[in-house]
Design an enzyme around this catalytic site. Structure first.
Site, mmCIF file in Angstrom:
data_model
loop_
_atom_site.group_PDB
_atom_site.id
_atom_site.type_symbol
_atom_site.label_atom_id
_atom_site.label_comp_id
_atom_site.label_asym_id
_atom_site.label_seq_id
_atom_site.Cartn_x
_atom_site.Cartn_y
_atom_site.Cartn_z
ATOM 1 N N ASP A 116 10.677 4.253 4.103
ATOM 2 C CA ASP A 116 10.443 3.126 3.188
ATOM 3 C C ASP A 116 9.888 3.669 1.875
ATOM 4 O O ASP A 116 9.392 4.795 1.819
ATOM 5 C CB ASP A 116 9.443 2.127 3.798
ATOM 6 C CG ASP A 116 9.224 0.914 2.880
ATOM 7 O OD1 ASP A 116 10.214 0.346 2.398
ATOM 8 O OD2 ASP A 116 8.055 0.551 2.634
ATOM 9 N N SER A 117 9.962 2.846 0.840
ATOM 10 C CA SER A 117 9.390 3.245 -0.448
ATOM 11 C C SER A 117 7.871 3.433 -0.335
ATOM 12 O O SER A 117 7.288 4.150 -1.135
ATOM 13 C CB SER A 117 9.685 2.167 -1.492
ATOM 14 O OG SER A 117 9.112 0.943 -1.081
ATOM 15 N N TYR B 95 10.268 0.394 -5.327
ATOM 16 C CA TYR B 95 11.669 0.645 -5.656
ATOM 17 C C TYR B 95 12.337 -0.607 -6.250
ATOM 18 O O TYR B 95 13.346 -0.506 -6.926
ATOM 19 C CB TYR B 95 12.459 1.017 -4.392
ATOM 20 C CG TYR B 95 12.348 2.463 -3.937
ATOM 21 C CD1 TYR B 95 11.396 3.338 -4.452
ATOM 22 C CD2 TYR B 95 13.229 2.946 -2.964
ATOM 23 C CE1 TYR B 95 11.316 4.652 -4.005
ATOM 24 C CE2 TYR B 95 13.164 4.256 -2.513
ATOM 25 C CZ TYR B 95 12.202 5.109 -3.036
ATOM 26 O OH TYR B 95 12.145 6.404 -2.590
ATOM 27 N N GLY B 96 11.760 -1.772 -5.918
ATOM 28 C CA GLY B 96 12.376 -3.057 -6.280
ATOM 29 C C GLY B 96 12.896 -3.166 -7.706
ATOM 30 O O GLY B 96 14.020 -3.610 -7.933
ATOM 31 N N CYS C 126 13.696 -0.396 4.655
ATOM 32 C CA CYS C 126 13.471 -0.897 3.302
ATOM 33 C C CYS C 126 14.723 -1.651 2.890
ATOM 34 O O CYS C 126 15.831 -1.078 2.909
ATOM 35 C CB CYS C 126 13.230 0.302 2.377
ATOM 36 S SG CYS C 126 13.105 -0.121 0.634
ATOM 37 N N ASN C 127 14.570 -2.921 2.546
ATOM 38 C CA ASN C 127 15.731 -3.729 2.158
ATOM 39 C C ASN C 127 16.340 -3.242 0.853
ATOM 40 O O ASN C 127 17.554 -3.250 0.681
ATOM 41 C CB ASN C 127 15.319 -5.194 1.984
ATOM 42 C CG ASN C 127 14.998 -5.838 3.311
ATOM 43 O OD1 ASN C 127 15.843 -6.492 3.913
ATOM 44 N ND2 ASN C 127 13.791 -5.638 3.806
ATOM 45 N N GLU D 90 1.024 -2.780 -1.756
ATOM 46 C CA GLU D 90 0.769 -1.345 -1.946
ATOM 47 C C GLU D 90 -0.679 -1.094 -2.382
ATOM 48 O O GLU D 90 -1.247 -0.051 -2.102
ATOM 49 C CB GLU D 90 1.720 -0.755 -3.003
ATOM 50 C CG GLU D 90 3.151 -0.543 -2.519
ATOM 51 C CD GLU D 90 3.290 0.566 -1.476
ATOM 52 O OE1 GLU D 90 2.943 1.713 -1.750
ATOM 53 O OE2 GLU D 90 3.776 0.256 -0.364
ATOM 54 N N CYS E 83 12.094 -8.226 2.791
ATOM 55 C CA CYS E 83 11.407 -7.037 2.284
ATOM 56 C C CYS E 83 10.393 -6.666 3.349
ATOM 57 O O CYS E 83 9.629 -7.524 3.817
ATOM 58 C CB CYS E 83 10.698 -7.339 0.966
ATOM 59 S SG CYS E 83 9.661 -5.970 0.406
ATOM 60 N N THR E 84 10.383 -5.400 3.737
ATOM 61 C CA THR E 84 9.544 -5.005 4.872
ATOM 62 C C THR E 84 8.054 -4.994 4.528
ATOM 63 O O THR E 84 7.218 -4.865 5.417
ATOM 64 C CB THR E 84 9.979 -3.636 5.425
ATOM 65 O OG1 THR E 84 9.960 -2.680 4.347
ATOM 66 C CG2 THR E 84 11.368 -3.715 6.014
ATOM 67 N N HIS E 85 7.720 -5.149 3.251
ATOM 68 C CA HIS E 85 6.307 -5.276 2.880
ATOM 69 C C HIS E 85 5.776 -6.688 3.169
ATOM 70 O O HIS E 85 4.568 -6.878 3.321
ATOM 71 C CB HIS E 85 6.099 -5.016 1.387
ATOM 72 C CG HIS E 85 6.088 -3.575 0.991
ATOM 73 N ND1 HIS E 85 7.195 -2.765 1.052
ATOM 74 C CD2 HIS E 85 5.080 -2.786 0.501
ATOM 75 C CE1 HIS E 85 6.880 -1.559 0.611
ATOM 76 N NE2 HIS E 85 5.604 -1.538 0.281
#
Ligand code: DGL
Length: 278
Positions: free
Chosen positions: A12-13, A44-45, A75-76, A162, A196-198
């Site tokens: 993932d980012s 990354y978005g 990560c999508n 983050e 989004c995995t976040h």
């Protein structure tokens, strides 16, 4: 003889992919895993297609070097912008025997079990939304079950996660704003994919602003059950994945900061190493 370390790579980012890894560790506790977070270059978005592709390819190559026969892009944004190119253009000449899978298809394939009226909402990063991957895949895979897909980009959410701001007052402002936009664009939405995995890390705040009768789909469990299906369908890959229950964590940022935040997100104490992607 000691068997070779051939873990499943999870990329993932930043921290978001830990929400996917957490489910893998629950469901596949005997397997070995390597988690790689490109925290130094997250998010990354907002980045262009070319840059996300370049960074993701670097990460995949690194995970291959570390021995992974299978890599999950948890990560999508990377799945939306890099997966197809990597699968079709790069894998055939890097190593046709290894595999890279994403997280968009598992959510799309499951949506039919949730929506009753076919009105689906997508919350994602700017990159994921602009790629139109969800509407395209939903059209292809969910067939007649999805009648309308409405997307909302939430550019501030990943930086909030983050920076470990998941329960601060400012977070409520941004979360409610994006959810209100989504529900105003289609008031009939009965299911929302957290694309989004976040975002599962913001779940308590998200739930506050989404009416109870609307399903909120998190990807972790869906992706994990699809991985199990995949390993069952591909016994040759399953045999290659080593099973000593070892999990290693790598970050492109400071390892102490990563360890502190990752522990909060994954609910266990971890050790990590710094790695350089290029
Ligand atoms: N977890 C990533 C995703 O699922 C976040 C992307 C970002 O770094 O902006 O899209």
């Amino acid at each position: 003889m000691k068997s070779e370390f051939q873990p499943i790579g999870v990329f993932d980012s930043g921290y978001g992919g830990l929400t996917i890894l957490k489910e893998f560790l629950n469901d596949l506790p005997t397997y070995d895993f390597i988690y790689l977070g490109d925290n130094a270059r997250a998010p990354y978005g907002p980045r262009s297609f070319e840059v996300v592709y370049e960074y993701t390819l670097q990460a995949v190559k690194k995970l291959f070097e570390m021995g992974c026969p299978l890599v999950i892009l948890a990560c999508n944004t990377a799945s939306a912008k890099a997966l197809r190119n990597i699968q079709q253009k790069d894998l055939p000449h890097i190593d046709p025997e290894r595999r890279v899978l994403g997280v968009i298809r598992p959510a799309v394939e499951s949506i039919g079990d949730y929506t009753r009226n076919g009105h689906v909402g997508i919350l994602g990063t700017v990159g994921t939304v602009l790629s139109n991957s969800y509407p395209i895949e939903l059209e292809k895979w969910a067939g007649g079950k999805v009648v309308k897909t409405t997307q909302e980009a939430c550019p501030i959410w990943v930086p909030l996660v983050e920076n470990n701001e998941t329960d601060s007052p400012g977070t409520e402002y941004f979360v409610s704003k994006n959810i209100n936009n989504l529900l105003a664009a289609d008031p009939k939405i009965d299911s929302i994919i957290l694309g989004c995995t976040h975002y599962p890390l913001l779940m308590p705040v998200i739930r506050k602003f989404v009416p109870e009768n609307i399903h909120l789909l998190e990807q972790g469990k869906l992706v994990s059950s699809k991985l199990i299906e995949y390993l069952n369908r591909h016994p040759e890959m399953d045999q290659r994945c080593s099973k000593s229950g070892i999990v290693k964590y790598f970050t492109t940022e400071n390892e102490k900061v990563f360890e502190k935040n990752a522990t909060t997100f994954i609910g266990r104490k971890i050790k990590s190493e710094k790695v350089l992607l290029k």
